[in-house]
Design a protein around this motif. Sequence first.
Motif, short mmCIF file in Angstrom:
data_model
loop_
_atom_site.label_atom_id
_atom_site.label_comp_id
_atom_site.label_asym_id
_atom_site.label_seq_id
_atom_site.Cartn_x
_atom_site.Cartn_y
_atom_site.Cartn_z
N ALA A 563 0.89 -1.01 0.41
CA ALA A 563 0.09 -0.38 0.12
C ALA A 563 0.55 1.25 0.08
O ALA A 563 1.97 1.51 1.00
N ARG A 564 0.50 2.21 -0.88
CA ARG A 564 1.05 3.70 -0.35
C ARG A 564 -0.11 4.54 0.40
O ARG A 564 -1.38 4.33 -0.42
N GLU A 565 0.68 5.13 0.90
CA GLU A 565 -0.11 5.84 1.75
C GLU A 565 -0.25 7.50 2.40
O GLU A 565 0.25 7.66 2.35
N LEU A 566 -1.28 8.32 2.23
CA LEU A 566 -1.04 9.53 2.35
C LEU A 566 -1.73 9.93 3.48
O LEU A 566 -3.03 10.11 2.78
N LEU A 571 -4.14 3.66 -1.58
CA LEU A 571 -3.50 3.00 -2.59
C LEU A 571 -3.24 1.43 -2.13
O LEU A 571 -2.47 1.26 -1.84
N ILE A 572 -3.79 0.17 -2.71
CA ILE A 572 -3.12 -0.65 -3.45
C ILE A 572 -3.00 -1.62 -4.01
O ILE A 572 -3.81 -1.95 -4.77
N THR A 573 -1.75 -1.91 -4.15
CA THR A 573 -1.04 -2.69 -5.47
C THR A 573 -0.87 -4.47 -5.05
O THR A 573 -0.89 -4.83 -3.84
N VAL A 574 -1.97 -4.98 -5.57
CA VAL A 574 -2.20 -6.46 -5.94
C VAL A 574 -1.58 -7.29 -7.00
O VAL A 574 -1.88 -6.64 -7.78
N LEU A 575 -0.90 -8.25 -6.79
CA LEU A 575 -0.01 -8.70 -7.67
C LEU A 575 -0.16 -10.85 -7.58
O LEU A 575 -0.49 -11.20 -7.02
N PRO A 611 -4.68 -15.74 -12.46
CA PRO A 611 -3.07 -15.23 -13.02
C PRO A 611 -2.90 -14.45 -13.60
O PRO A 611 -3.61 -13.64 -14.52
N ARG A 612 -1.65 -14.23 -13.27
CA ARG A 612 -0.52 -13.28 -14.01
C ARG A 612 -1.92 -11.65 -14.35
O ARG A 612 -1.98 -11.11 -15.62
N THR A 613 -2.01 -11.45 -12.94
CA THR A 613 -3.39 -10.21 -13.17
C THR A 613 -2.65 -9.19 -12.12
O THR A 613 -2.24 -9.59 -11.10
N GLY A 614 -2.78 -8.01 -12.71
CA GLY A 614 -2.90 -7.51 -11.29
C GLY A 614 -3.81 -5.97 -10.97
O GLY A 614 -4.98 -6.22 -12.38
N LEU A 615 -4.06 -5.45 -9.91
CA LEU A 615 -5.27 -4.13 -9.43
C LEU A 615 -4.37 -3.21 -8.60
O LEU A 615 -3.18 -3.85 -7.91
N LEU A 616 -5.15 -2.46 -9.47
CA LEU A 616 -4.95 -1.20 -8.07
C LEU A 616 -5.92 -0.50 -7.20
O LEU A 616 -7.02 -0.26 -7.63
N LEU A 617 -6.71 -0.87 -6.27
CA LEU A 617 -7.64 -0.50 -5.48
C LEU A 617 -7.39 0.33 -4.38
O LEU A 617 -6.51 1.36 -3.67
N THR A 618 -8.43 1.20 -4.10
CA THR A 618 -8.57 1.67 -3.59
C THR A 618 -10.26 1.56 -2.79
O THR A 618 -11.13 1.08 -3.27
N GLU A 619 -10.02 1.43 -1.13
CA GLU A 619 -11.21 1.92 -0.52
C GLU A 619 -12.63 2.13 -0.59
O GLU A 619 -13.44 2.38 -0.21
N ASP A 620 -12.13 3.89 -1.41
CA ASP A 620 -12.73 4.66 -1.45
C ASP A 620 -14.05 4.09 -2.14
O ASP A 620 -13.55 4.23 -3.66
#
Length: 623
Positions: A563-566, A571-575, A611-620
């Motif tokens: 996660a990157r937090e400010l 935001l959460i990066t998932v691979l 498989p071989r998938t990525g996400l960029l997640l927000t809880e908003d």
Amino acid sequence: MREPFVFDPRHPLCKTPFGAAVCGSQIALRCRPLAAEGFTHCALILQQEFSGLRQELKASFSGIEGDRACFALDFSAPAEPELVWYAFRLWRDDGSGCMLDKTGYRSDGGWDPWQLTVYQKSFSPTWFGQGITYQIFPDRFCRLEVPSPEGLVGERWVHQDWAEAPAWRPEADGEVRNRDFFGGSLQGIVSKLPYLKELGVTTLYLCPIFESASNHRYNTADYTRIDPMLGDEEDFKLLCREAGRLDMRVLLDGVFNHTGSQSRYFNADGFYSTLGAAQSTESPYYDWYSFHPWPEDYDAWWGIKTLPAVREEAESYLDYIIDGPDSVVRRWLRAGASGWRLDVADELPDWFIRKIRAAAEETKPDAVLLGEVWEDASNKIAYSKRRKYLLGDELHGVMNYPFRTALLAYLQGGDADGFREAMETLRENYPPAAFSSLMNFLGTHDTPRILTVLGADRIPESKEERAIYRLSPAQRQRGLELVRLAALVLFTFPGSPTVYYGDEIGLEGWEDPFNRGTYSWESGDRELLAYFQRLGALHRSCPPLREGSIQWLYTSGPLLIFARELEKSRLITVLNASDQERELPLSEPKVRNLLTGAVLSPEDGRLRLPPRTGLLLTEDCPG
């Protein structure tokens, strides 16, 4: 829950503050052996790299916490920049005991200490690390017209067909001189600035642009002149002005360890009217080089005679490159550049790099200085000498080759925790500003193309095979899936995501010169390009991706989650880098994938990732 470690410098129970320390600041350490081990005394052993000072400081027993005996110590970091190596000595009342270092308990007299980087706090521009960088090999990016090589240094020839492959075979004498040109130009780059803006680019990193006899231009012939095939000084100023209007800056490649043998300074073939060092000991440039004896034998970069090494300490060279009022470093900053990337920084003395930084900041206070360093730059040893690149008055940041190495290892079947460990080592060792100013990348002009590396199932043995190699449709598809994962990490990790021209459209190629083909403006993978553009837009619009802290949420096997937090934004990066669907260890009831805009609701409390998938997640996720 009990903490299993005796000492972990990354855990606030054991060390504060985290990572590198400012000169003179206070550092708190706690060592926590099991009480059952009977240790009654503890001392901190410190060894300073540069001063040679060695100390042993006794820690105080601070009590029993659970099953742990705790020893605490506060001490001041050295007043001057240092690398401090440290370990602990533990002993009992009867005198028995052992050393504690990175390997654990030991009594063999060995020494594998932890590292504490002590740095001088200084101004560090944030524009580079918070932006997106695009690396251009100028001859191969965009050609507006076919240039003529007549009258130029070097026996050049020009490809008429932009889509041809670069020449790679040695010439009749066995040498590879890189004399084939395609004719990309500065005006060509200007014409593509809107394209680069769409990618979210804020920094253009240009491989060398000064007059040279070869297409790569790392063998400088004249530091004061733009190579005529690229344009002239007015074209460079125009590029900087037009880029500035689009909030982009220009970073130049400084090749200051060596010149070309066909330069006006060495002038081995007599092309220039100036008297070169190879022609006369009376040349004003004679003391720039080390001859033994003149003129047949001289120091050269890695023994390559077309790249005679300079003597950085030569007074006239220092004045020409750094110190003079119209020095090379100062002149091109005044012409519009915003910083320098130093080629082969390992070959440049620390004092020389310090002088470049001082001259750059004096000329343009927010200029950035980066270095080509392939390893951990905080403790690099080059030519038997420990370097001081990141201690406060040399480089602002470096090219992050360890990032590429660790990410490729993970994507090619390694454990995600290996990537985490490699990156945490850098975060711990680098001053925070330097870590935030890293040039992260998937490939450069010195590495094979990322798509080829991730798509191929083997490296062809011969150069002839590599010259004609192309991925099969199945290999290319797999490679594209992995490139998307790599790009997702690149654009969401601290530092400046750097794209090597053409990677965003899926150019292929093994090593130089196959990785230096021309940009395909009429073709290329447009879906991949759209993906890079989306990542660029998210990086530009999401402050946590530019300034946020990093937290590792899960790193095991093929699953990488951070996660990157400010402030209150996360935001959460998932691979999932595996060939199988995986269940994600996430508990959020509802998340939005910023890559697609889709809202994801875990089924039965579980979220599965193909498989071989990525996400960029927000809880908003309103509504």
